[in-house]
Design a protein around this motif. Structure first.
Motif, PDB file in Angstrom:
ATOM      1  N   GLN A  31       0.756  -1.020   0.002  1.00  0.00           N
ATOM      2  CA  GLN A  31      -0.127   0.096  -0.095  1.00  0.00           C
ATOM      3  C   GLN A  31       0.950   1.271   0.117  1.00  0.00           C
ATOM      4  OE1 GLN A  31      -3.070   0.847   2.547  1.00  0.00           O
ATOM      5  NE2 GLN A  31      -4.600  -1.136   2.098  1.00  0.00           N
ATOM      6  N   ALA A  32       2.127   1.209   0.678  1.00  0.00           N
ATOM      7  CA  ALA A  32       2.902   2.376   0.641  1.00  0.00           C
ATOM      8  C   ALA A  32       3.351   2.503  -0.696  1.00  0.00           C
ATOM      9  CB  ALA A  32       4.106   1.990   1.751  1.00  0.00           C
ATOM     10  N   SER A  33       3.641   1.598  -1.549  1.00  0.00           N
ATOM     11  CA  SER A  33       3.918   1.855  -2.806  1.00  0.00           C
ATOM     12  C   SER A  33       2.892   1.942  -3.913  1.00  0.00           C
ATOM     13  CB  SER A  33       4.865   0.597  -3.061  1.00  0.00           C
ATOM     14  OG  SER A  33       5.961   0.493  -2.083  1.00  0.00           O
ATOM     15  N   ASP A  34       1.673   2.273  -3.336  1.00  0.00           N
ATOM     16  CA  ASP A  34       0.713   2.838  -4.253  1.00  0.00           C
ATOM     17  C   ASP A  34      -0.402   1.486  -4.754  1.00  0.00           C
ATOM     18  OD1 ASP A  34      -0.642   4.970  -5.003  1.00  0.00           O
ATOM     19  OD2 ASP A  34       0.497   5.299  -6.815  1.00  0.00           O
ATOM     20  N   ALA A  35      -0.245   0.502  -3.940  1.00  0.00           N
ATOM     21  CA  ALA A  35      -1.088  -0.496  -4.181  1.00  0.00           C
ATOM     22  C   ALA A  35      -2.683  -0.557  -4.570  1.00  0.00           C
ATOM     23  CB  ALA A  35      -0.795  -1.815  -3.214  1.00  0.00           C
ATOM     24  N   LEU A  36      -3.042   0.567  -3.609  1.00  0.00           N
ATOM     25  CA  LEU A  36      -4.661   0.736  -3.941  1.00  0.00           C
ATOM     26  C   LEU A  36      -4.771   1.311  -5.159  1.00  0.00           C
ATOM     27  CD1 LEU A  36      -5.557   1.900  -0.099  1.00  0.00           C
ATOM     28  CD2 LEU A  36      -5.849  -0.419  -1.367  1.00  0.00           C
ATOM     29  N   GLU A  37      -4.031   2.248  -5.585  1.00  0.00           N
ATOM     30  CA  GLU A  37      -4.090   2.786  -6.893  1.00  0.00           C
ATOM     31  C   GLU A  37      -4.021   1.865  -8.257  1.00  0.00           C
ATOM     32  OE1 GLU A  37      -5.259   5.698  -7.987  1.00  0.00           O
ATOM     33  OE2 GLU A  37      -4.768   5.640 -10.210  1.00  0.00           O
ATOM     34  N   ILE A  38      -3.269   0.977  -7.770  1.00  0.00           N
ATOM     35  CA  ILE A  38      -2.667  -0.364  -8.737  1.00  0.00           C
ATOM     36  C   ILE A  38      -4.183  -0.952  -8.910  1.00  0.00           C
ATOM     37  CG2 ILE A  38      -1.608  -2.198  -9.245  1.00  0.00           C
ATOM     38  CD1 ILE A  38       0.907  -0.864  -7.816  1.00  0.00           C
ATOM     39  N   LYS A  39      -4.731  -1.326  -7.784  1.00  0.00           N
ATOM     40  CA  LYS A  39      -5.964  -2.227  -7.764  1.00  0.00           C
ATOM     41  C   LYS A  39      -6.984  -1.420  -8.332  1.00  0.00           C
ATOM     42  CE  LYS A  39      -9.197  -4.531  -4.905  1.00  0.00           C
ATOM     43  NZ  LYS A  39     -10.357  -3.825  -5.070  1.00  0.00           N
ATOM     44  N   ARG A  40      -7.297  -0.158  -8.220  1.00  0.00           N
ATOM     45  CA  ARG A  40      -8.192   0.708  -8.779  1.00  0.00           C
ATOM     46  C   ARG A  40      -7.897   0.676 -10.512  1.00  0.00           C
ATOM     47  NH1 ARG A  40      -9.696   5.280 -10.827  1.00  0.00           N
ATOM     48  NH2 ARG A  40      -7.308   6.251 -10.763  1.00  0.00           N
ATOM     49  N   ARG A  41      -6.767   0.726 -10.597  1.00  0.00           N
ATOM     50  CA  ARG A  41      -6.615   0.866 -12.304  1.00  0.00           C
ATOM     51  C   ARG A  41      -6.655  -0.509 -13.081  1.00  0.00           C
ATOM     52  NH1 ARG A  41      -2.928   5.412 -13.049  1.00  0.00           N
ATOM     53  NH2 ARG A  41      -2.307   4.869 -15.051  1.00  0.00           N
ATOM     54  N   LEU A  42      -6.543  -1.427 -12.069  1.00  0.00           N
ATOM     55  CA  LEU A  42      -6.594  -2.936 -12.625  1.00  0.00           C
ATOM     56  C   LEU A  42      -8.120  -3.006 -12.724  1.00  0.00           C
ATOM     57  CD1 LEU A  42      -4.128  -4.743 -10.555  1.00  0.00           C
ATOM     58  CD2 LEU A  42      -4.592  -4.999 -12.914  1.00  0.00           C
ATOM     59  N   ASP A  43      -9.062  -2.759 -11.817  1.00  0.00           N
ATOM     60  CA  ASP A  43     -10.332  -2.885 -12.017  1.00  0.00           C
ATOM     61  C   ASP A  43     -10.937  -2.282 -13.206  1.00  0.00           C
ATOM     62  OD1 ASP A  43     -11.643  -4.250  -9.906  1.00  0.00           O
ATOM     63  OD2 ASP A  43     -10.998  -2.712  -8.509  1.00  0.00           O
ATOM     64  N   GLU A  44     -10.504  -0.980 -13.468  1.00  0.00           N
ATOM     65  CA  GLU A  44     -10.752   0.040 -14.579  1.00  0.00           C
ATOM     66  C   GLU A  44     -10.321  -0.809 -16.076  1.00  0.00           C
ATOM     67  OE1 GLU A  44     -10.071   4.618 -13.387  1.00  0.00           O
ATOM     68  OE2 GLU A  44      -8.815   3.932 -14.780  1.00  0.00           O
ATOM     69  N   ALA A  45      -9.085  -1.296 -15.672  1.00  0.00           N
ATOM     70  CA  ALA A  45      -8.586  -2.124 -16.871  1.00  0.00           C
ATOM     71  C   ALA A  45      -9.609  -3.231 -17.527  1.00  0.00           C
ATOM     72  CB  ALA A  45      -7.138  -2.295 -16.814  1.00  0.00           C
ATOM     73  N   VAL A  46     -10.089  -3.868 -16.541  1.00  0.00           N
ATOM     74  CA  VAL A  46     -10.822  -4.997 -16.658  1.00  0.00           C
ATOM     75  C   VAL A  46     -12.101  -4.621 -17.319  1.00  0.00           C
ATOM     76  CG1 VAL A  46     -12.330  -7.005 -15.441  1.00  0.00           C
ATOM     77  CG2 VAL A  46      -9.875  -6.667 -14.697  1.00  0.00           C
ATOM     78  N   SER A  47     -12.915  -3.635 -16.553  1.00  0.00           N
ATOM     79  CA  SER A  47     -13.994  -3.258 -17.106  1.00  0.00           C
ATOM     80  C   SER A  47     -13.931  -2.687 -18.618  1.00  0.00           C
ATOM     81  CB  SER A  47     -14.524  -2.052 -16.375  1.00  0.00           C
ATOM     82  OG  SER A  47     -14.907  -2.427 -15.125  1.00  0.00           O
ATOM     83  N   GLU A  48     -12.907  -1.619 -18.936  1.00  0.00           N
ATOM     84  CA  GLU A  48     -12.809  -1.357 -20.238  1.00  0.00           C
ATOM     85  C   GLU A  48     -12.235  -2.500 -21.300  1.00  0.00           C
ATOM     86  OE1 GLU A  48      -9.305   1.510 -20.285  1.00  0.00           O
ATOM     87  OE2 GLU A  48     -10.636   2.806 -19.017  1.00  0.00           O
ATOM     88  N   ALA A  49     -11.652  -3.582 -20.750  1.00  0.00           N
ATOM     89  CA  ALA A  49     -11.472  -4.514 -21.785  1.00  0.00           C
ATOM     90  C   ALA A  49     -12.614  -5.654 -21.833  1.00  0.00           C
ATOM     91  CB  ALA A  49     -10.279  -5.391 -21.223  1.00  0.00           C
ATOM     92  N   GLY A  50     -13.939  -5.090 -21.121  1.00  0.00           N
ATOM     93  CA  GLY A  50     -15.056  -6.085 -21.167  1.00  0.00           C
ATOM     94  C   GLY A  50     -15.035  -7.395 -20.728  1.00  0.00           C
TER      95      GLY A  50
END
Lengths: 530, 233
Positions: A31-50
């Motif tokens: 988390q200290a190295s931005d894991a929550l943002e990574i998770k958010r972006r992964l979620d986004e990427a999954v949605s965008e890829a359908g």
């Protein structure tokens, strides 16, 4: 709640789960190295890829290889990404269908992982610690069901005794024996206390267990409560672990809601409640009697034992106090049997131990290995040797209470007795590696400063003795000491070790004693005529 | 109540069940040095001066109960050396200057130094500057002379039933404080009973107006109060 309901939850969870899971570590380190943002972006990427119907992103507990974090894995396929950045997210998702990914690929079959034997950390990096359903789907709470419905309290204790499990807080007291003492102690009320006041410099085993798998600890505590006849438990967690506290509280609420904590657990006559108590940052509160005083709302200071907490603990009642890691072993022992557990490890030290591998070492992180593995295997094979190709000189086990073990003794197997024989202790599991650039006198001074600052001030040898030892070490490192000062240093170390009231003082001189023993030349180099 | 038979310094003695080694030794006429112990107060085992060897292992005599067949040594060379070291550590910790102290001549720390043959201190004096609080109209506390035995804390809590005193801070920064760490004179709980003064082993707690060597404590009074309450109660 009954067994059928438990199985139903597990089944529903498996049905709900997507075919492909992207695990993103969301423990403190990552988390200290931005894991929550990574998770958010992964979620986004999954949605965008359908891919929503096929792929899910799960925030999981610690994978252990903290130096390589933030870490992301994709299952099935054993794909591991290290040093992930938020802008790698789209690539990681694209790679599922053969796209290109810029993120650094790791290897889940690396000796760092392959040589481990996860019991306590079995769910680390696999389940979402904030969802009880995932824990149940992974087989959770079935041991508690089994204990309550199929075993008598005496049989549970017997099982733990035969497993050979010993306290993981450092001293290695036989867990089964402790449980049976509490069970036999008379009292109208009994308590369970989980010691999560992990404070050794460089140690983060318990934090990781609490953050990654809080239900595993709660289940262990519940089984213990059933075995000794307690109906109230406390988890004492240091205030410096906010994420662990938050996840534990969430876990307690979830377990209560499902009837796995509270009254009539699994429709039996067994009641057990758990509350969290947050420590205010005193290292000495990891000592059991100080911890108990702190829970009672008093100044966190140790008191002489006996009486031991097993007879007279919290509010004078029989109290079972075990460390986080000890409780985290219980569910597996009940599930797989004492014979299975007793087969792991050495003759006198059974099972596995979690270590926090830090310092001048290539692979930093948490490892869980069978007892009896040698220091050399841990440092060289799992740890990959010194960080920048240098030579490993020594390893400090057991934190400030432990001793420094030189590289010449690296064939020492890691078990309670062997470590004691070379002048160190198992401790709670900190392992700080030193290379040639570390000055051992400076190191001893660092640990002594820690103990001096953390001495509660109750007994004189620890309160004033540690200050005098620290001053002498300062004199030595400043090149102003004489051979007489070394003699006085030895004398003071002996006094503090032999006469202090609690374990903090009794073990505080260990880093000095062990460095004097194994690295006398480093002292001599600083003291003319020594 | 059953009696226990044990050996102190090679001599067979009997003791009551539940008694501490310290009590049993005193009954048998064997003196063990103490500092944080005070008759009438609970024991905390903090000063470590009463450590004795029980079967070779070090145990505080004040908090260790007697047991059948115990073999106790109260005055070996090792114990003597440790006790002397501990008293030296205390003298080095704060500003214990007997020549200007109100309690000189009536001081338990001074007595300990004399009886243990501590004629000089081998450790570096830490010499911190500690506060002196004379905000109370009758009493004063000089933290330079405090040894943190917490006898005042216990006397106030256990005998007077008030708990004005407690300890704040850690290690050598620990200080005895009144109420919420406010000046003693502003303490709302203090009843000015003076039991803390009775209990203090050094010149830390004193009556205002006392000058060098004039402050006589009366630690025996604490036990007297406790005992007389038992008789009446």
């Amino acid at each position: 709640m009954d067994l059928q309901e438990l199985q139903q939850i597990a089944r529903r969870e498996r049905e709900r789960s997507r075919r492909i899971r992207i695990h993103c570590c969301t423990s403190s380190g990552c988390q200290a190295s931005d894991a929550l943002e990574i998770k958010r972006r992964l979620d986004e990427a999954v949605s965008e890829a359908g891919l929503d119907s096929e792929v899910e992103v799960v925030g999981v507990g610690c994978l252990g290889f903290c130096g390589q974090g933030p870490m992301v894995t994709v299952e099935p396929g054993d794909v591991l990404y290290e040093h992930v950045r938020p802008d790698h997210a789209a690539g990681i998702v694209a790679a599922i269908n053969g796209g290109t990914c810029e993120a650094e690929r790791g290897d889940l079959h690396h000796p760092f992982f392959a040589r481990q034997y996860p019991i306590v950390r079995k769910n680390g990096g696999k389940i979402d610690p904030e969802r009880i359903e995932e824990y149940i789907a992974a087989g959770g709470y079935r041991s508690l069901y089994r204990a309550i419905n199929e075993l008598t309290p005496a049989e549970v204790i017997d099982e733990i005794t035969r497993s050979g499990l010993r306290g993981r807080g450092g001293a290695g007291y036989p867990t089964g024996l402790k449980w049976s003492t509490v069970a036999k102690s008379r009292g109208d009320r009994k308590y369970i206390v989980c010691n999560g006041d992990e404070g050794d410099p460089g140690a983060f085993m318990d934090r990781s267990v609490l953050e990654s798998d809080p239900h595993l600890v709660l289940e262990g505590m519940s089984i213990a409560a059933y075995a000794v006849g307690a109906d109230q438990g406390y988890i004492y967690v240091r205030g410096e672990y906010p994420l662990a506290i938050q996840r534990l509280q969430k876990a307690i609420n979830q377990a209560k809601k499902l009837g796995l904590l509270g009254s009539q657990i699994f429709d039996s006559a067994f009641d057990f409640r758990v509350d969290i108590r947050v420590g205010a940052g005193a290292f000495v509160c990891g000592e059991e009697t100080a911890l108990i005083a702190s829970i009672e709302g008093r100044r966190g200071q140790p008191r002489p034992r006996p009486p031991y907490p097993a007879e007279s603990g919290l509010w004078g009642k029989p109290t079972l106090i075990n460390n986080v890691e000890t409780f985290a072993n219980i569910s597996s022992i009940v599930e797989r049997g004492s014979a299975w557990y007793a087969n792991i490890g050495t003759e006198t030290s059974k099972g596995t131990k979690v270590f926090a591998l830090t310092g001048k070492i290539r692979n930093t992180g948490l490892i869980e290995v069978p007892m009896g593995m040698t220091l050399r295997e841990i440092v060289e094979e799992l740890g990959g040797g010194a960080a920048d190709g240098g030579e490993v000189k020594a390893v400090q086990t057991g934190g400030p209470s432990g001793g420094c073990i030189p590289a010449s003794l690296f064939d020492t197997p890691v078990d309670y007795e062997s470590l004691a024989k070379v002048g160190s202790i198992m401790g709670s599991g900190g392992m700080v590696v030193m290379d040639e650039s570390t000055n051992m006198v400076e190191l001893a001074k660092f640990y002594m400063e820690f103990c001096m600052d953390e001495s509660c001030g109750k007994c004189i040898p620890c309160r004033v003795g540690t200050v005098q030892i620290h001053r002498l070490l300062g004199k030595i490192t400043a090149g102003q000491a004489t051979p007489a000062d070394i003699e006085q240093l030895r004398e003071l170390c002996q006094l503090v070790r032999d006469t202090s009231l609690c374990g903090l003082g009794q073990s505080a001189p260990n880093p000095v004693i062990s460095t004097l023993r194994y690295f006398p030349e480093e002292y001599a180099a600083l003291v003319p005529n020594e | 109540m059953a009696a226990k038979t044990l050996k102190i310094n090679g001599t067979m003695v009997s003791a009551r069940e539940g008694e501490s080694i310290l009590e049993a030794a005193r009954d048998a006429g064997v003196a063990i040095p103490t500092l944080c112990h005070l008759d009438g107060l609970s024991d905390v085992g903090a000063c470590r001066l009463c450590l004795v060897e029980v079967g070779g292992r070090l145990r505080p005599a004040c908090t260790t109960a007697v047991a059948e067949g115990m073999e106790i040594q109260t005055n070996t060379d090792r114990l003597h050396a440790y006790r002397r070291q501990i008293v030296e550590l205390l003298f080095a910790e704060r500003g214990h200057v007997c020549a200007v102290c109100v309690a000189s001549g009536h001081c338990e720390l001074q007595d300990l130094a004399v009886s243990l043959g501590m004629d000089h201190v081998r450790y570096e004096y830490l010499a911190p500057t500690c506060a002196v609080d004379i905000s109370h109209e009758r009493f004063g506390i000089d933290h330079n002379r405090c040894v943190l035995c917490v006898r005042c804390v216990r006397a106030c809590d256990e005998v007077e039933g008030v708990h004005t005193w407690d300890v704040s801070g850690r290690g050598t920064s620990a200080r005895v404080i009144s109420d919420m760490n406010q000046p003693w004179g502003e303490s709302e709980s203090c009843t000015s009973c003076g039991k803390c003064l009775l209990a203090c082993p050094t010149g830390a707690l004193f009556s205002r107006g006392a000058t060098v060597a004039e402050m006589e404590h009366d630690p025996g009074r604490i036990a007297l109060i406790v005992e007389s309450r038992k008789v009446r109660g």
